[in-house]
Design a protein around this motif. Structure first.
Motif, short mmCIF file in Angstrom:
data_model
loop_
_atom_site.label_atom_id
_atom_site.label_comp_id
_atom_site.label_asym_id
_atom_site.label_seq_id
_atom_site.Cartn_x
_atom_site.Cartn_y
_atom_site.Cartn_z
N ARG A 88 0.86 -1.18 0.00
CA ARG A 88 0.14 -0.16 -0.06
C ARG A 88 1.02 1.16 -0.06
O ARG A 88 0.49 2.26 -0.59
CB ARG A 88 -0.72 -0.14 1.25
N ARG A 124 -2.77 4.36 11.07
CA ARG A 124 -3.48 5.46 11.80
C ARG A 124 -2.57 6.15 12.77
O ARG A 124 -2.65 7.05 13.13
CB ARG A 124 -4.42 4.47 12.83
N GLU A 137 -4.40 9.01 4.72
CA GLU A 137 -4.62 7.62 4.08
C GLU A 137 -5.86 6.84 5.25
O GLU A 137 -6.01 5.69 4.87
CB GLU A 137 -3.30 6.67 4.00
N SER A 193 -8.65 7.36 6.13
CA SER A 193 -9.94 6.85 5.71
C SER A 193 -10.11 5.85 4.84
O SER A 193 -11.07 4.94 4.94
CB SER A 193 -10.86 8.21 5.71
N ALA A 194 -9.18 5.82 3.76
CA ALA A 194 -9.28 4.67 2.81
C ALA A 194 -8.70 3.34 3.35
O ALA A 194 -9.38 2.46 3.06
CB ALA A 194 -8.26 5.27 1.80
N ALA A 195 -7.95 3.51 4.35
CA ALA A 195 -7.49 2.43 4.94
C ALA A 195 -8.45 1.72 5.72
O ALA A 195 -8.72 0.51 5.71
CB ALA A 195 -6.36 2.54 5.76
N GLU A 196 -9.57 2.65 6.45
CA GLU A 196 -10.46 2.20 7.33
C GLU A 196 -11.54 1.41 6.31
O GLU A 196 -11.86 0.56 6.85
CB GLU A 196 -11.30 3.15 8.14
N GLN A 197 -11.78 2.04 5.32
CA GLN A 197 -12.75 1.42 4.47
C GLN A 197 -12.23 0.06 3.94
O GLN A 197 -12.85 -0.98 4.14
CB GLN A 197 -12.93 2.37 3.21
N TRP A 198 -10.85 0.08 3.67
CA TRP A 198 -10.15 -1.16 2.97
C TRP A 198 -10.46 -2.25 4.15
O TRP A 198 -10.56 -3.55 3.78
CB TRP A 198 -8.86 -0.91 2.75
N TYR A 199 -10.11 -1.77 5.42
CA TYR A 199 -10.09 -2.80 6.60
C TYR A 199 -11.31 -3.45 6.66
O TYR A 199 -11.78 -4.62 6.79
CB TYR A 199 -9.61 -2.12 8.01
N GLU A 228 -13.93 -3.82 4.58
CA GLU A 228 -14.04 -4.91 3.35
C GLU A 228 -13.26 -6.08 3.48
O GLU A 228 -14.00 -7.26 3.49
CB GLU A 228 -13.54 -4.13 1.90
#
Ligand SMILES: Cc1ncc(C[n+]2csc(CCOP(=O)(O)OP(=O)(O)O)c2C)c(N)n1
Ligand SMILES: [Mg+2]
Length: 792
Positions: A647, A747, A755, A757-763, A765
């Motif tokens: 990433r 975080r 990064e 908020s995108a990482a949270e979304q990825w997590y 999913e």
């Protein structure tokens, strides 16, 4: 005492009278220790100024112990026995102190306790006195391998001492209250594991004085026949002595002991010279004598002798109540001290001479100071068993099976000295170290069937489904100067939490006793770990033994979490060579990635923790430290590193692995503690640390709270979530999985704010995908299951 000559038995009237005088002297010195600080030989009438301000100690069990001691002395002398005495009701400490004083060993070890009136005064004064000696048969007591403070372990310790000591007789008193405990109740079964040809003998005495602290005992209140049947059912040949008239009891006991020792000799002869392989019915004694025997009969109008009231201090108001003072004086004078000690206060030679001499004295028996007899283990080179690393983490190995190769080699290398045993509660095979059985077998004297495997009457692997027995046997074995290894499921080792407390206390105290020589360490291998108990579920998931051991003194405890097979080999070799510690090794048995070559493993384990440079890209200083401790957390941390690298390729990551948990503590707290400068180099101040830990997360906080960077250490570990599920789902349930660790890192690194908020979304999913896959397929996602460290 009745008219001596009227009573028949093996003791001549002269010997009977000397033995009785010896017993009276021991009783006198016991009472004196509990009560007096002056006027030790009652040269003048007793006054309250002679009496200690605080009356601490236990009288009730003591006369019975003293009785046995004088009888063992006769048998040792007459038969040339090599004998030690294990005392279950260890609160009878004054009795053993008195006896080791009378036989002279006490003064040899503690020269200020001289054989005269001054010495006796000091002997009395020091007992249960601040900075004096404890009230129990503690490490300070010569001849003791068993404190007897926490009741239940006497018999199992006695058997541990007897294994591989063919010439030793371990006399073991079991309190009738103690006999109600779980560990003691199962300990009787040790006779199915003791080989009369190659092991010593245990002589159990059930001290049926009828009472505990405030109640009758169960075994004293069932019909005598039922008690004998119980003992027969356990496979013993019970003998009984009963009564309260000393002269009768001396003769009765001497006769019974002669028969019992003849039986033991016959059993050993049959096994050693006539080739008998039968499991013998070993003799045991039921000794039904009064609690507080020879003490005050009635106090304040209430019966005391032969009741529970005799348990501690039968006359507790001596300083306030003149009648108690009078009774105390009468009681002490009933032993006729002037007959026993000469005008200088020396125990009269005519009585002293009936004790054994030199090393034959139980207070001087080397088996009770096992370090004196310790022969170092022969340990083959552990490097010969190394796992060949072909690419980091690319081939799987079963760490404990590889350790099994080393343990097998150690067992074989020490077959002649017979000083190494491996213990397990029916888990040696399950824990995959069963190669150790090859060539020795599992000790077993009970019946066998053709279906059995590896059972052997001379086996040195001990398997019984009682963690208490494994622990107790091993302690007895170690305390008498031998070596051992205990493997156990991680969750169930808690069963012996309390026993290990006691062993740790023993070791801590012995560190301060110069005459106690170092013994081999108590080595645990905990496997079948929390993270990989997916088939057994929640009941089998508990890494809390680490927390438990952390409470112990730093100079006693060592805790290692080797991440792979080669580090496990290096740690095990170290533990087997160490002395006076409790070593805890936590290592998995499942096929798992292997990270370090054997040379790298040795270096890593020697320091205890360090950067894995091959997994790091931290040139110019790390932006995040991914720390890990334990095999599964190490794999998850490395998987997280590989995800982070995909990433955010330019993120500077340092991977730190911890093998030696104690290295995290400051040097001031633990000898293994990393100095602050080095800690700060590994975990630079202000750099976030994402720490994946095998056990409960607060362990890491507890160890590092004084470190400069503590605020930035974020720990993931086991938080008591579990069930029967997939290995990776266990990690997800406890938030120690690679996705979580990846998100944690993003975080925490300040420059990655954008990064997050995108990482949270990825997590979310990824976790969703995982959950769906697991519930549908009953297995982990293929890319998780088949994940490999990307070789670079
Ligand atoms: C495991 C444990 N539970 C409770 C105690 C507290 N305790 C000390 S002595 C005692 C009674 C022991 O009775 P028994 O074994 O019959 O010894 P004796 O009568 O010879 O004193 C108890 C309950 C203890 N020491 N250990
Ligand atoms: Mg009792």
């Amino acid at each position: 005492m009745s008219e001596e000559s009227a009573i028949k038995g093996p003791l001549s009237p002269q010997l009977l009278s000397k033995m009785d005088a010896y017993w009276r002297a021991a009783n006198y010195l016991s009472v004196g220790q509990i009560y007096l600080k002056d006027n030790a030989l009652l040269e003048r009438p007793l006054t309250i100024d002679d009496v200690k301000p605080r009356l601490l100690g236990h009288w009730g069990t003591t006369p019975g112990l003293n009785f046995l001691y004088v009888h063992w002395n006769r048998l040792i002398r007459e038969r040339g026995l090599d004998m030690i005495f294990v005392i279950g009701p260890g609160h009878g400490g004054p009795g053993i102190v008195a006896n080791t004083y009378l036989e002279g060993s006490y003064s040899e070890i503690y020269p200020h306790i001289e054989q005269n009136a001054d010495g006796i005064k000091r002997l009395f004064r020091q007992f249960s006195w601040p900075y004096g000696i404890p009230s129990h048969v503690a490490p300070e007591t010569p001849g003791s391998i068993h404190e007897g403070g926490e009741l239940g372990y006497s018999l199992v310790h006695a058997y541990g001492a007897a294994f591989d000591n063919p010439n030793l007789i371990v006399a073991c008193v079991v309190g009738d209250g103690e006999a109600e405990t779980g560990p003691l109740a199962t300990s009787w079964h040790s006779n199915k594991f003791l080989n009369p040809a190659t092991d010593g003998a245990v002589l159990p005495i059930l001290h049926l004085n009828g009472y505990k602290i405030a109640n009758p005992t169960v075994l004293a209140r069932i019909p005598h026949g039922e008690l004998e049947e119980l003992m027969r059912g356990y496979g013993y040949d019970p003998f009984t002595i009963e009564g309260d008239d000393p002269a009768v009891l001396h003769q009765q006991a001497a006769g019974v002991f002669d028969t019992m020792l003849d039986r033991i000799a016959a059993i050993q002869k049959a096994a050693r010279e006539q080739g008998s392989t039968a499991r013998p019915a070993w003799p045991m004694l039921i000794m039904r004598t009064p609690k507080g025997w020879t003490g005050p009969k009635i106090v304040d109008g209430k019966p005391v002798e032969n009741t529970w009231r005799a348990h501690q201090v039968p006359l507790d108001g001596v300083r306030q109540n003149p009648e108690h003072l009078r009774q105390l004086e009468e009681w002490m004078r009933s032993y006729k001290p002037a007959e026993l000690f000469d005008e200088k206060g020396k125990f009269r030679e005519e009585f002293a001479e009936i004790a054994p001499k030199g090393r034959e004295r139980m207070g001087m028996n080397a088996h009770a100071n096992g370090g004196l007899l310790l022969t170092p283990l022969t340990i083959p080179n552990f490097r010969d068993f190394a796992f060949k690393i072909e690419g980091r983490g690319r081939t799987d190995g079963e760490a404990t099976r590889i350790l099994g190769h080393l343990l097998h080699a150690v067992m074989q290398a020490n077959m002649d000295t017979r000083n190494f045993r491996v213990f397990g509660p029916d888990e040696t095979a399950s824990n995959r170290i069963d190669e150790v059985e090859v060539g020795t077998g599992k000790a077993w004297m009970a019946e066998t069937l053709p279906v059995d495997e590896n059972l052997s009457q001379t086996g040195h692997v001990m398997e019984v489904l009682s963690e208490h027995m494994c622990q107790g046997w091993l302690e007895g074995y170690l305390l008498t100067g031998r070596h051992g290894f205990f493997s156990c499921y991680e969750a169930f080792i808690h069963i012996v939490d309390s026993m290990v407390n006691q062993h740790a206390k023993w070791l801590k105290t012995t560190h301060e006793i110069p005459w106690r020589k170092p013994i081999a360490s108590l080595n645990y291998l905990l496997t079948s770990l929390v993270w990989r108990q997916d088939h057994n579920g929640f009941s089998h998931q508990d890494p809390g033994f680490i927390d438990h051991l952390l409470n112990k003194k730093a100079d006693v405890v060592r805790i290692y979490l080797p991440p792979d097979a080669n580090t496990l080999l290096s740690v095990a070799d170290h533990c087997l060579r160490s002395r006076n510690y409790i070593n805890l090794i936590v290592a998995g048995k499942q096929p798992a990635p292997q990270w370090l070559s054997i040379d790298e493993a040795v270096t890593h384990c020697t320091i205890g923790l360090g950067t894995w440079q091959w997994a790091s890209n931290d040139e110019g200083g790390p932006e995040v430290v991914m720390a890990c401790c334990g095999d599964v957390p190490t794999m998850e941390a490395l998987a997280a590193v590989s995800l982070l690298r995909t990433r955010i390729p330019d993120l500077r990551i340092r991977v730190v692995n911890v093998v030696d948990l104690m290295a995290l503590q400051p040097t001031s707290e633990h000898p293994h503690g990393l100095p602050d400068e080095l800690f700060d180099q590994l975990f630079p101040v202000d750099v976030p640390v994402i720490f994946a830990f095998h056990g409960y997360p607060w362990v890491i906080h507890r160890l590092t709270y004084r470190r400069h960077n503590h605020e930035n250490i974020h720990v993931r570990g086991y938080k008591e979530e579990g069930t029967t599920t997939t290995p990776f789902d266990m990690c997800v349930l406890n938030n120690i999985d690679r996705f979580q660790l990846t998100l944690d890192a993003i975080r925490r690194v300040p420059r990655l704010k954008a990064e997050v908020s995108a990482a949270e979304q990825w997590y979310s999913e990824e976790i969703q995908r995982h959950r769906l896959y697991v519930s549908e397929n009953g297995d982990d996602l293929p890319e998780v299951k088949n994940w490999r460290w990307p070789e670079r």
